[in-house]
Scaffold this active site. Structure first.
Site, PDB file in Angstrom:
ATOM      1  N   GLY A  62     -21.169  57.997  18.293  1.00 30.04           N
ATOM      2  CA  GLY A  62     -21.239  56.742  18.913  1.00 30.04           C
ATOM      3  C   GLY A  62     -22.710  55.953  18.411  1.00 30.04           C
ATOM      4  N   SER A  63     -22.699  54.880  19.275  1.00 24.37           N
ATOM      5  CA  SER A  63     -23.736  53.876  19.040  1.00 24.37           C
ATOM      6  C   SER A  63     -25.097  54.293  18.609  1.00 24.37           C
ATOM      7  CB  SER A  63     -23.878  52.884  19.945  1.00 24.37           C
ATOM      8  OG  SER A  63     -24.784  51.932  19.923  1.00 24.37           O
ATOM      9  N   ALA A  64     -25.735  53.324  17.595  1.00 24.92           N
ATOM     10  CA  ALA A  64     -27.056  53.559  17.348  1.00 24.92           C
ATOM     11  C   ALA A  64     -27.953  53.025  18.476  1.00 24.92           C
ATOM     12  CB  ALA A  64     -27.495  53.000  16.165  1.00 24.92           C
TER      13      ALA A  64
END
Lengths: 135, 423
Positions: A62-64
């Site tokens: 998932g997200s940075a």
């Protein structure tokens, strides 16, 4: 007691009860920073509390933005004391762990999911690229 | 790690505490990933400081206190507040004030307060082969895949790279990782920009952190289509780079994309896969009431602002619908100059910069200091034209969230009734 070698990612040492997950984790969204509770759609971990645990799971996804949520868990005193993953975690997660002083080990030489029961005391020691996980 | 004399001096602290702290973090990161040395970066896209998270703006202020200055061109990412129009969208004043401190910290660091997830539309972009860092995964994907720069999906340490001009050599800074893994044959029509965001969203779940290579696209993708594709891929997957032969520098053929090797996996994407992304969102049926419409995720390009202008010209949104168009400060200035902002305001739109619905005070999954009294999100049913925004609105604002094409989202705003993507 057995000592399992692993690759060291973030230096440090910690001891805590194991929390073993079967699914990849996204720190953005899967864990509530205000409570440390797993709220994401992770059947093996749902509603468990990561605070104070040695959190063992396959890999990060998932997200940075993950670094911020791991750092926020730490700021709210809800962070795991150590993280052990099967494959190398995302750079963003590693950056959050360095900021929060949470040791990370990965690629353990034995399958921790079968060796470690939830709640069993686990020690993680990481230094200079090498890690030892004692269960 | 092997460090140059300059880097050793930074690490030793002879060049100040900010470079010492930064280099120490970067060396730890490099050792974690087995980097042999550092690369010199030419651009950094960094953390803005997020007022919705406890002690987060202070992370940037702490750097100012120890005398930090960026040494490469540096832009700041999207944040939680439109610092100009905060009253217009109901932002609590103390949240807005906290964010203004973050903006001041960026000025003190010497960074540009771009406050956008599409810095490339605002004039901040790397060249082919330039090493860079980015805190925004959409920026990482765009810069690797469209501009041919070299970037990982970074976190806070992007600012450490900005303060030293260095970053450890690993991941997408190495040629060996800039090679295709999956060959994707596209059989879907891809009739609008949102379809490209759905294509990325669908594939991100399958390819994870790998490098998809596209064949069979209906035409050479436009800049806005490439932007939407990358944002979709970075939403459901950990994708840092995709390859469109003939578009991604310097790759001109499928063979070259796979460095002469065989693809690890071959995939086909059909129209049904794209349709399934649309239908995976929301419970409101076609014609059902909608009270919020959003366009501009990622932050709109000038071209997209022009498109919205054409669709809304001479019309007005329905009563009871809140209509937001989000873009960067720089693109808004150009759209203002061309009369587009005036036209869109006359249609009832709010033109918002610096933030977006999922990033602002609507999110329920944040953890602000207790003295920021957040009102509950004002909407119950929201329509967006980006698969990225749709996912995060659904998960973070937790209202009924519907995904449709841009034209259909405009039609929804004009009628207050949900118009699904036309088949």
């Amino acid at each position: 007691m057995s000592a399992i070698a692993a690759r060291g990612i973030v230096d440090g040492s910690a001891r805590g009860p194991a929390l073993v997950g079967a699914e990849p984790i996204s720190f953005l969204g899967d864990v509530d920073i205000r409570t440390g509770r797993v709220v994401g759609d992770l059947p093996s971990l749902r509603n468990t509390i990561v605070k104070g645990t040695v959190l063992i799971f396959p890999y990060t996804r998932g997200s940075a933005g993950a670094w911020r949520f791991l750092y926020q868990l730490y700021k709210h005193a809800n962070a795991p004391v150590a993280i052990v993953t099967q494959s190398v975690p995302d750079p963003s997660v590693v950056q959050g762990a360095i900021l929060a002083g949470i040791p990370i080990a990965c690629e353990p030489e034995a399958d921790l999911a079968t060796l470690v029961q939830n709640g069993a005391a686990v020690t993680v020691e990481v230094k200079d690229g090498k890690a030892t996980i004692t269960v | 790690m092997r460090l140059t004399r300059d880097e050793q001096e930074m690490l030793a602290g002879t060049r100040g505490e900010a470079q010492r702290r930064s280099m120490e973090g970067l060396v730890q990161l490099g050792e974690a990933f087995g980097a042999e040395d550092m690369v010199e970066i030419g651009y950094a896209h960094v953390h803005p400081g997020m007022a919705l998270y406890s002690q987060d703006v202070e992370l940037m202020e702490d750097l100012v206190k120890i005398g930090a200055k960026v040494v490469v061109p540096t832009s700041a990412n999207v944040m939680n507040v439109d610092t100009e129009n905060w009253k217009l969208i109901g932002t609590p004043e103390n949240l807005a004030r906290l964010h203004m401190r973050g903006v001041r910290a960026h000025s003190a660091l010497g960074a540009v307060s771009a406050m956008t997830c599409t810095p490339y539309w605002a004039g901040h972009w790397p060249s082919w082969n330039m090493h860079m860092t980015s805190i925004e995964s959409g920026v990482t994907v765009f810069c690797n895949s469209v501009l041919g720069a070299r970037s990982n999906r970074d976190g806070f340490f992007s600012v450490y790279a900005a303060l030293t001009g260095r970053y450890p050599r690993f991941g997408y800074h190495l040629d060996e990782n800039r090679v295709g893994t999956h060959l994707v044959r596209v059989e879907a029509d891809l009739a609008n920009i949102t379809d490209y965001s759905c294509l990325g969203y669908h594939l991100g779940k399958i390819v994870g952190t790998d490098v998809p290579v596209f064949s069979g696209l209906p035409h050479k993708p436009t800049l806005d289509e490439l932007d939407a594709l990358g944002a979709g891929l970075a939403t459901t997957g950990g994708v840092s780079m995709f390859i469109v032969p003939g578009t991604t520098p310097p790759i001109t053929s499928i063979d070259q994309a796979f460095a002469g090797r065989k693809p690890r996996e071959e995939l086909v994407v059909r129209q049904a896969d794209i349709d399934a992304v649309y239908s995976s969102f929301g419970n409101t049926p076609a014609g059902g009431a909608v009270d919020f419409v959003h366009l501009g995720c990622p932050h709109a390009s000038f071209q997209e602002m022009q498109d919205y202008g054409k669709l809304f010209a001479g019309k007005h949104k329905a009563e009871g619908v809140e209509l937001w168009i989000t873009t960067s400060r720089a693109v808004k200035a150009l759209a203002e100059q061309e009369g587009i902002v005036k036209l869109l305001r006359e249609a009832g739109a709010k033109i918002i910069t610096d933030t977006c619905p999922m990033s602002c005070h609507f999110a329920r999954t944040t953890s602000p200091d207790d003295d920021i009294k957040l009102p509950p999100p004002p909407m119950s049913t929201m329509v967006v034209d980006s698969a990225k925004q749709a996912k995060y609105v659904r998960d973070m604002i937790q209202c009924d969230t519907l995904l449709t094409g841009t034209k259909e989202a405009v039609a929804t705003a004009l009628t207050g009734r949900f118009v699904p993507r036309a088949p």
